[in-house]
Write an enzyme that holds these catalytic residues in place. Structure first.
Site, PDB file in Angstrom:
ATOM      1  N   HIS A  91      -9.471   1.902   4.339  1.00 59.34           N
ATOM      2  CA  HIS A  91      -7.918   1.229   5.155  1.00 59.34           C
ATOM      3  C   HIS A  91      -8.256   2.304   6.040  1.00 59.34           C
ATOM      4  O   HIS A  91      -9.294   3.341   6.395  1.00 59.34           O
ATOM      5  CB  HIS A  91      -7.098   2.083   4.129  1.00 59.34           C
ATOM      6  CG  HIS A  91      -5.835   2.179   5.266  1.00 59.34           C
ATOM      7  ND1 HIS A  91      -5.560   3.171   5.645  1.00 59.34           N
ATOM      8  CD2 HIS A  91      -4.586   1.031   4.860  1.00 59.34           C
ATOM      9  CE1 HIS A  91      -3.611   2.886   6.346  1.00 59.34           C
ATOM     10  NE2 HIS A  91      -3.663   2.130   6.363  1.00 59.34           N
ATOM     11  N   GLU A 109      -5.710  -4.729  10.359  1.00 60.39           N
ATOM     12  CA  GLU A 109      -4.563  -3.312  10.904  1.00 60.39           C
ATOM     13  C   GLU A 109      -4.767  -3.173  12.260  1.00 60.39           C
ATOM     14  O   GLU A 109      -5.287  -2.099  11.745  1.00 60.39           O
ATOM     15  CB  GLU A 109      -4.559  -2.402   9.512  1.00 60.39           C
ATOM     16  CG  GLU A 109      -3.816  -2.742   8.410  1.00 60.39           C
ATOM     17  CD  GLU A 109      -3.925  -2.186   7.214  1.00 60.39           C
ATOM     18  OE1 GLU A 109      -2.230  -2.619   6.669  1.00 60.39           O
ATOM     19  OE2 GLU A 109      -4.143  -1.442   6.398  1.00 60.39           O
ATOM     20  N   SER A 124       2.983  -2.071  10.151  1.00 59.02           N
ATOM     21  CA  SER A 124       4.488  -2.100  10.742  1.00 59.02           C
ATOM     22  C   SER A 124       5.219  -3.420  10.330  1.00 59.02           C
ATOM     23  O   SER A 124       6.274  -4.107  11.138  1.00 59.02           O
ATOM     24  CB  SER A 124       5.050  -1.992  11.867  1.00 59.02           C
ATOM     25  OG  SER A 124       4.663  -0.157  11.665  1.00 59.02           O
ATOM     26  N   GLU A 158      -6.854   4.802   7.942  1.00 59.67           N
ATOM     27  CA  GLU A 158      -6.235   5.887   7.350  1.00 59.67           C
ATOM     28  C   GLU A 158      -7.842   6.500   7.125  1.00 59.67           C
ATOM     29  O   GLU A 158      -8.545   7.857   7.082  1.00 59.67           O
ATOM     30  CB  GLU A 158      -5.732   6.311   6.495  1.00 59.67           C
ATOM     31  CG  GLU A 158      -4.059   5.911   7.268  1.00 59.67           C
ATOM     32  CD  GLU A 158      -2.792   5.698   6.754  1.00 59.67           C
ATOM     33  OE1 GLU A 158      -2.602   5.575   5.306  1.00 59.67           O
ATOM     34  OE2 GLU A 158      -1.697   4.866   7.383  1.00 59.67           O
ATOM     35  N   ASN A 166       1.084  -1.211  -0.048  1.00 56.73           N
ATOM     36  CA  ASN A 166      -0.130  -0.160   0.421  1.00 56.73           C
ATOM     37  C   ASN A 166       0.830   1.317  -0.185  1.00 56.73           C
ATOM     38  O   ASN A 166       1.408   1.556   0.932  1.00 56.73           O
ATOM     39  CB  ASN A 166      -1.003   0.536   1.265  1.00 56.73           C
ATOM     40  CG  ASN A 166      -1.207   1.503   1.473  1.00 56.73           C
ATOM     41  OD1 ASN A 166      -1.808   2.027   0.592  1.00 56.73           O
ATOM     42  ND2 ASN A 166      -2.149   1.745   2.917  1.00 56.73           N
ATOM     43  N   LYS A 196       0.239   4.451  -0.753  1.00 61.22           N
ATOM     44  CA  LYS A 196      -0.859   5.774   0.451  1.00 61.22           C
ATOM     45  C   LYS A 196      -0.124   6.328  -0.697  1.00 61.22           C
ATOM     46  O   LYS A 196       0.219   6.358  -2.122  1.00 61.22           O
ATOM     47  CB  LYS A 196       0.262   5.496   2.091  1.00 61.22           C
ATOM     48  CG  LYS A 196      -0.583   4.262   2.599  1.00 61.22           C
ATOM     49  CD  LYS A 196       0.100   4.638   3.989  1.00 61.22           C
ATOM     50  CE  LYS A 196       0.021   3.404   4.642  1.00 61.22           C
ATOM     51  NZ  LYS A 196       0.117   3.778   6.001  1.00 61.22           N
ATOM     52  N   GLY A 217       2.257   2.009  10.433  1.00 65.39           N
ATOM     53  CA  GLY A 217       3.253   3.579  10.775  1.00 65.39           C
ATOM     54  C   GLY A 217       4.040   3.711  11.818  1.00 65.39           C
ATOM     55  O   GLY A 217       4.744   4.477  11.551  1.00 65.39           O
TER      56      GLY A 217
HETATM   57  P1  PGA Z   1       3.040   0.127   7.435  1.00 66.24           P
HETATM   58  O1  PGA Z   1       1.403   0.747   7.373  1.00 66.24           O
HETATM   59  O2  PGA Z   1       3.346  -1.346   6.877  1.00 66.24           O
HETATM   60  O3  PGA Z   1       3.750   1.802   7.514  1.00 66.24           O
HETATM   61  O4  PGA Z   1       2.347   0.153   9.235  1.00 66.24           O
HETATM   62  C1  PGA Z   1       0.440  -0.356   6.763  1.00 66.24           C
HETATM   63  C2  PGA Z   1      -0.765   0.356   6.042  1.00 66.24           C
HETATM   64  O5  PGA Z   1      -0.917   1.564   6.535  1.00 66.24           O
HETATM   65  O6  PGA Z   1      -1.274  -0.659   5.042  1.00 66.24           O
END
Ligand code: PGA
Length: 251
Positions: free
Chosen positions: A95, A167, A213, A97, A9, A11, A173
Site C-alpha cells: 500500500h 491507487e 476516494s 502508505e 481497507n 487502515k 484520502g
Molecule cells: P481512500 O483510501 O478510499 O480513503 O482514499 C483508499 C486506500 O488507501 O486504499
C-alpha cells in the site's frame, strides 16, 4: 468474465468492539450479494474476532501487511502463516502508505507476495503514482517500474490468483478521485504490461481494482470501465452504510 472484488481497507482504525459492530452490520446487509467478491481488511489484532463473525458468510477477510519470513527474530512483525492462522484469506501488500511511511520498496513487495502465495493467501498488490509523477508525465514509467519489480518470478498459476490495486496516491484520502477515463487508461496499461510479462490469457483473468476516494456516488462510473474490476476502499469502508452502497453499485 472477471468477477468484481471490492475490499475495505480499514487502515489504523477500529478496536475489537468497533470492528465486531461494523462487520455484524455488513454481514446482515450484504448477505444477498453474490455478484461481487467482498473483503474487509482490519488491523491484525482484531482478525480473529472478525473472522468469528464472518465464518460461513460471503465476506472475505484480509490483513493489511505481512513480513516475508515465517518466524524468527523479527520483533514486531507478523508472518503469512500467522495471518492464515487467524482465518484470513487475503493480504494487502505494498500500500502507498507502507511505501511512504515504512520504507517498502518493489523488492520487499515482491518478497511479501512470494510469502503470501507460499501460504495460500491471496495478495492484493498496490501500485500507483504520486502527484508530482503524474504532473510531470511519468505515470506510466512509474507504474511499469512498480509492476516489473513487484510481479517478477511467479508461475502462471500464481499470477492468476493475484489481485492488483491501482491507487493513484494523489487520490487517496483526498476526496480527489481519478476520473473513470484516467483510471481506465492506467488499468489497461497494467493489463497490457502483465500480458507482456506473462501471457494475454493470464492478464485477462487478473482482477485490477481502483482505489483512491471511492464513494457510493462514483463507484458506478468507475465500474463501467472495461478494465476496472472492483475497488479498494479506505475511508468509505469504515461506515456500514457507505460500504454497503459501494458493494451494491449495480443496483
Ligand atoms: P481512500 O483510501 O478510499 O480513503 O482514499 C483508499 C486506500 O488507501 O486504499
Amino acid at each position: 468474465m472477471r468477477k468484481p472484488i471490492i475490499a475495505g481497507n480499514w487502515k489504523l482504525n477500529n478496536t475489537s468492539k468497533e470492528a465486531i459492530e461494523l462487520v455484524t452490520l455488513l454481514k446482515r446487509n450484504l448477505s444477498d450479494v453474490s455478484k461481487v467478491d467482498i473483503v474487509v481488511c482490519p488491523v491484525f489484532t482484531v482478525l480473529m474476532d472478525v473472522n468469528d463473525v464472518l465464518a460461513n458468510t460471503n465476506i472475505g477477510l484480509g490483513a493489511q501487511n505481512l513480513y516475508w519470513e515465517d518466524n524468527g527474530a523479527f520483533t514486531g512483525e507478523i508472518s503469512a502463516p500467522m495471518i492464515k492462522d487467524t482465518g484470513a484469506q487475503y493480504v494487502i501488500i505494498g500500500h502507498s502508505e507502507r511505501r511512504q511511511f515504512f520504507g517498502e520498496t518493489n523488492e520487499t513487495v515482491n518478497k511479501k507476495i512470494k510469502a503470501a502465495l507460499k501460504h495460500g493467501l491471496i495478495p492484493i498488490v498496490c501500485v500507483g503514482e504520486v502527484l508530482a509523477e503524474r504532473e510531470s508525465g511519468k505515470t506510466f514509467d512509474v507504474i511499469k517500474e512498480q509492476c516489473q519489480g513487484c510481479f517478477q518470478g511467479f508461475s502462471e498459476e500464481e499470477m492468476k490468483g493475484m489481485v492488483v490495486a491501482y491507487e493513484p496516491v494523489w487520490a487517496i484520502g483526498t476526496g480527489k478521485t481519478a476520473t473513470p477515463q484516467q483510471a481506465q487508461e492506467v488499468h489497461k496499461f497494467i493489463r497490457d504490461l502483465l500480458a507482456k510479462m506473462y501471457t494475454r490469457e493470464i492478464a485477462d483473468v487478473i482482477r485490477i481494482q481502483y482505489g483512491g476516494s471511492v464513494k457510493a456516488d462514483n463507484i458506478k462510473d468507475l465500474m463501467s470501465q472495461a478494465d476496472i474490476d472492483g475497488a479498494l476502499v479506505g475511508g468509505a469502508s469504515l461506515k456500514s452504510d457507505s460500504f454497503v452502497k459501494i458493494v451494491k453499485f449495480y443496483e
